[in-house]
Design a protein around this motif. Structure first.
Motif, PDB file in Angstrom:
ATOM      1  N   PRO A  46       0.796  -1.233   0.000  1.00 38.70           N
ATOM      2  CA  PRO A  46       0.000   0.000   0.000  1.00 38.70           C
ATOM      3  C   PRO A  46       0.824   1.275   0.000  1.00 38.70           C
ATOM      4  N   THR A  47       2.078   1.215   0.457  1.00 43.01           N
ATOM      5  CA  THR A  47       2.869   2.442   0.538  1.00 43.01           C
ATOM      6  C   THR A  47       4.098   2.398  -0.358  1.00 43.01           C
ATOM      7  N   ASP A  48       4.289   1.346  -1.113  1.00 38.51           N
ATOM      8  CA  ASP A  48       5.493   1.197  -1.914  1.00 38.51           C
ATOM      9  C   ASP A  48       5.133   1.071  -3.387  1.00 38.51           C
ATOM     10  N   ALA A  49       4.857   2.202  -4.020  1.00 43.75           N
ATOM     11  CA  ALA A  49       4.472   2.196  -5.422  1.00 43.75           C
ATOM     12  C   ALA A  49       5.596   1.641  -6.287  1.00 43.75           C
ATOM     13  N   MET A  50       5.232   0.878  -7.304  1.00 42.59           N
ATOM     14  CA  MET A  50       6.209   0.316  -8.232  1.00 42.59           C
ATOM     15  C   MET A  50       6.661   1.366  -9.227  1.00 42.59           C
ATOM     16  N   HIS A  51       7.930   1.357  -9.536  1.00 37.58           N
ATOM     17  CA  HIS A  51       8.396   2.195 -10.627  1.00 37.58           C
ATOM     18  C   HIS A  51       9.279   1.408 -11.579  1.00 37.58           C
ATOM     19  N   GLY A  52       9.416   0.101 -11.360  1.00 41.36           N
ATOM     20  CA  GLY A  52      10.149  -0.748 -12.276  1.00 41.36           C
ATOM     21  C   GLY A  52       9.611  -2.163 -12.235  1.00 41.36           C
ATOM     22  N   ILE A  53       9.633  -2.830 -13.375  1.00 46.31           N
ATOM     23  CA  ILE A  53       9.144  -4.203 -13.452  1.00 46.31           C
ATOM     24  C   ILE A  53       9.910  -4.927 -14.557  1.00 46.31           C
ATOM     25  N   THR A  54      10.226  -6.189 -14.310  1.00 47.81           N
ATOM     26  CA  THR A  54      10.873  -7.003 -15.325  1.00 47.81           C
ATOM     27  C   THR A  54      10.526  -8.458 -15.078  1.00 47.81           C
ATOM     28  N   LEU A  55      10.852  -9.292 -16.038  1.00 47.36           N
ATOM     29  CA  LEU A  55      10.658 -10.734 -15.931  1.00 47.36           C
ATOM     30  C   LEU A  55      12.008 -11.423 -15.975  1.00 47.36           C
ATOM     31  N   SER A  56      12.092 -12.577 -15.328  1.00 46.71           N
ATOM     32  CA  SER A  56      13.296 -13.389 -15.447  1.00 46.71           C
ATOM     33  C   SER A  56      13.406 -13.893 -16.884  1.00 46.71           C
ATOM     34  N   PRO A  57      14.599 -14.290 -17.317  1.00 46.90           N
ATOM     35  CA  PRO A  57      14.767 -14.762 -18.698  1.00 46.90           C
ATOM     36  C   PRO A  57      13.847 -15.917 -19.084  1.00 46.90           C
ATOM     37  N   ASP A  58      13.463 -16.771 -18.118  1.00 48.28           N
ATOM     38  CA  ASP A  58      12.563 -17.877 -18.433  1.00 48.28           C
ATOM     39  C   ASP A  58      11.092 -17.484 -18.341  1.00 48.28           C
ATOM     40  N   GLY A  59      10.797 -16.259 -17.905  1.00 47.43           N
ATOM     41  CA  GLY A  59       9.425 -15.776 -17.817  1.00 47.43           C
ATOM     42  C   GLY A  59       8.659 -16.270 -16.616  1.00 47.43           C
ATOM     43  N   ASN A  60       9.315 -16.947 -15.679  1.00 50.87           N
ATOM     44  CA  ASN A  60       8.618 -17.535 -14.532  1.00 50.87           C
ATOM     45  C   ASN A  60       8.611 -16.664 -13.288  1.00 50.87           C
ATOM     46  N   THR A  61       9.462 -15.658 -13.230  1.00 52.76           N
ATOM     47  CA  THR A  61       9.553 -14.793 -12.057  1.00 52.76           C
ATOM     48  C   THR A  61       9.402 -13.342 -12.477  1.00 52.76           C
ATOM     49  N   VAL A  62       8.508 -12.641 -11.774  1.00 51.24           N
ATOM     50  CA  VAL A  62       8.311 -11.218 -11.989  1.00 51.24           C
ATOM     51  C   VAL A  62       9.079 -10.477 -10.902  1.00 51.24           C
ATOM     52  N   VAL A  63       9.817  -9.442 -11.289  1.00 53.12           N
ATOM     53  CA  VAL A  63      10.553  -8.622 -10.335  1.00 53.12           C
ATOM     54  C   VAL A  63       9.971  -7.216 -10.393  1.00 53.12           C
TER      55      VAL A  63
ATOM     56  N   ASP B  33      10.126  -3.280  -8.595  1.00 58.30           N
ATOM     57  CA  ASP B  33      10.987  -2.394  -7.831  1.00 58.30           C
ATOM     58  C   ASP B  33      10.165  -1.215  -7.361  1.00 58.30           C
ATOM     59  N   GLY B  34      10.068  -1.072  -6.044  1.00 59.43           N
ATOM     60  CA  GLY B  34       9.360   0.052  -5.449  1.00 59.43           C
ATOM     61  C   GLY B  34      10.353   1.039  -4.870  1.00 59.43           C
ATOM     62  N   TYR B  35       9.863   2.030  -4.157  1.00 60.24           N
ATOM     63  CA  TYR B  35      10.750   3.034  -3.583  1.00 60.24           C
ATOM     64  C   TYR B  35      11.584   2.469  -2.438  1.00 60.24           C
TER      65      TYR B  35
END
Length: 86
Positions: A37-54, A56-58
């Motif tokens: 609720p307090t950590d807005a995302m400003h970055g997103i990526t996937l692992s090379p195999d597409g199985n893990t979402v990463v 990045d919040g503040y």
């Protein structure tokens, strides 16, 4: 963000993400993943195999199972210092 095989993509707003089928555009994970609720995302990526979402919040970087939406782990960060995920 598209999966490497082009069959799925991740959509997000500032607080939630969801994995979608590329043909139907319908969500395919168990539910929206949340950055918190307090950590807005400003970055997103996937692992090379597409199985893990990463996301990045503040103050936190989260790793999610792309198929189930389950939180796999988190790393606390401070503003201006981001972990490098390889």
């Amino acid at each position: 963000v598209w999966t490497p095989d082009g069959t799925r993509f991740v959509a997000h707003n500032h607080h939630t993400i969801s994995l979608h089928d590329a043909k139907t555009w319908k969500p395919i994970n168990a539910g929206p993943l949340a950055a918190g609720p307090t950590d807005a995302m400003h970055g997103i990526t996937l692992s090379p195999d597409g199985n893990t979402v990463v996301t990045d919040g503040y103050t936190t970087t989260h790793l999610w199972d792309a198929a189930t939406g389950k939180l796999l782990g988190s790393v606390k960060t401070s503003w201006g210092s981001r972990p490098t995920l390889v």
